[in-house]
Design an enzyme around this catalytic site. Structure first.
Site, mmCIF file in Angstrom:
data_model
loop_
_atom_site.group_PDB
_atom_site.id
_atom_site.type_symbol
_atom_site.label_atom_id
_atom_site.label_comp_id
_atom_site.label_asym_id
_atom_site.label_seq_id
_atom_site.Cartn_x
_atom_site.Cartn_y
_atom_site.Cartn_z
ATOM 1 N N LYS A 1 45.597 27.773 41.277
ATOM 2 C CA LYS A 1 45.419 28.438 39.984
ATOM 3 C C LYS A 1 43.965 28.887 39.801
ATOM 4 O O LYS A 1 43.707 29.948 39.217
ATOM 5 C CB LYS A 1 45.839 27.518 38.837
ATOM 6 N N ARG B 1 42.462 32.623 38.872
ATOM 7 C CA ARG B 1 41.489 32.914 37.803
ATOM 8 C C ARG B 1 40.253 33.617 38.371
ATOM 9 O O ARG B 1 39.726 34.546 37.747
ATOM 10 C CB ARG B 1 41.072 31.626 37.102
#
Length: 323
Positions: free
Chosen positions: A136, A140
């Site tokens: 993740k 980002r």
């Protein structure tokens, strides 16, 4: 980012038949305020989950069948929508990088919600080294460095209470478990460590509320949840609703950290569960404030309702011979 935040009207969901995706899809359908709702799914899933897809079609959902790894398939699907909501699972999180790039180049897509539901992956400096956060975090990073036109929102929900307030078999029970049939519980930490939870139904409800709220910055992170409680408060509610005193044991943080290390070193599939629950017990979901108010303060489920659901599910399963 884009100069304005258009209102999402036509929403395409990836991972809509998965664990959290089905709750998101249902919330979109129930809202009845979007011009168009669609899901993107593979040919394999279309065949394996035919009954499920027939049911969502009956609810007015468009089912787009294609290969998520083929740019042409994704770009074609994007042509009929203005917003992408990803509910892709942890094992395919990096697929979102190509989905974002295709959306950035799309003439119709203006809003993107990556699959962020869970613990805040940038909560503290230590978050950067947590193993479950790594994919993740890559997404980002890609958004910060490469996505300029899309309005991107991370919906951070904390852990799902539906999964926590239940029975875990065998060694998995070390990481917190509530067994309404046997009236037994394994509590994490001291039992007084506060954790903010979101019900899976509320994830969908909160996401829909976010879609209906203007984004004044991009990327934006919305910290939302259903309720904050402790293992002792959860136990008290279980004892109240089952009218019984439960048998209780504890997995302290020291034991939890030891088990986590052993699981990581041994390649145990439970390692991620140990890590995430250690983060919660350390206070990793206790944010300075929550953002429910920024999206209209939608009514969320309560601890009492979640315990009631857990008790009813366990009793119904036991009586029907499922357990």
């Amino acid at each position: 980012m884009a100069s304005q935040s258009p209102v999402p009207k036509k929403v395409l969901v990836f991972g809509a038949t998965g664990l959290i995706g089905k709750f998101i899809l249902q919330a979109l359908v129930d809202k009845k305020s979007f011009e168009k709702i669609g899901i993107f799914t593979s040919q394999e899933t279309a065949e394996r989950k035919k009954e499920t897809l027939d049911r969502v079609r009956d609810e007015g959902v468009e089912v787009v069948v294609g290969d998520v790894n083929k740019e042409a398939d994704v770009a074609k699907a994007y042509g009929g929508f203005d917003t992408v909501v990803s509910a892709l699972g942890r094992n395919v999180i990096l697929t979102q990088i190509s989905l974002l790039d295709i959306a950035e180049a799309s003439p119709t897509i203006h809003t993107f919600y990556p699959s962020e539901y869970g613990t805040d992956i940038e909560y503290a400096p230590s978050s950067a080294t947590e193993k479950p956060h790594q994919l993740k975090l890559q997404v980002r990073k890609h958004i910060r460095e490469n996505i300029k036109e899309l309005n991107v929102t991370y919906l951070v929900t904390g852990p799902y209470s539906d999964l926590y307030l239940g029975k875990l078999p065998g060694k998995a029970g070390e990481v917190g478990s509530f067994d309404p049939k046997e009236k037994k519980a394994v509590l994490l930490g001291s039992g007084d460590d506060r954790v903010s939870f979101t019900t899976m139904k509320d994830v969908g409800k909160l996401l829909v509320a976010a879609l209906k709220t203007e984004a004044k910055e991009s990327p934006r992170a919305l910290i939302v949840n259903s309720f904050t409680t402790t293992p002792h408060e959860i136990l008290k509610e279980f004892e109240k609703q089952t009218d019984a005193k439960w048998d209780v044991s504890y997995t302290t943080l020291t034991i939890l950290r030891k088990s986590e290390k052993e699981a990581l070193d041994g390649g145990d599939p439970l390692a991620t569960m140990y890590t995430l629950r250690r983060i919660w017990t350390e206070g990793g979901t206790l944010y300075e404030s929550r953002d429910n108010g920024k999206i209209g303060e939608p009514k969320t489920e309560t601890l009492e309702e979640q315990v009631k659901n857990a008790v009813e599910k366990e009793v119904a399963g036991f009586q029907s011979g499922i357990l």
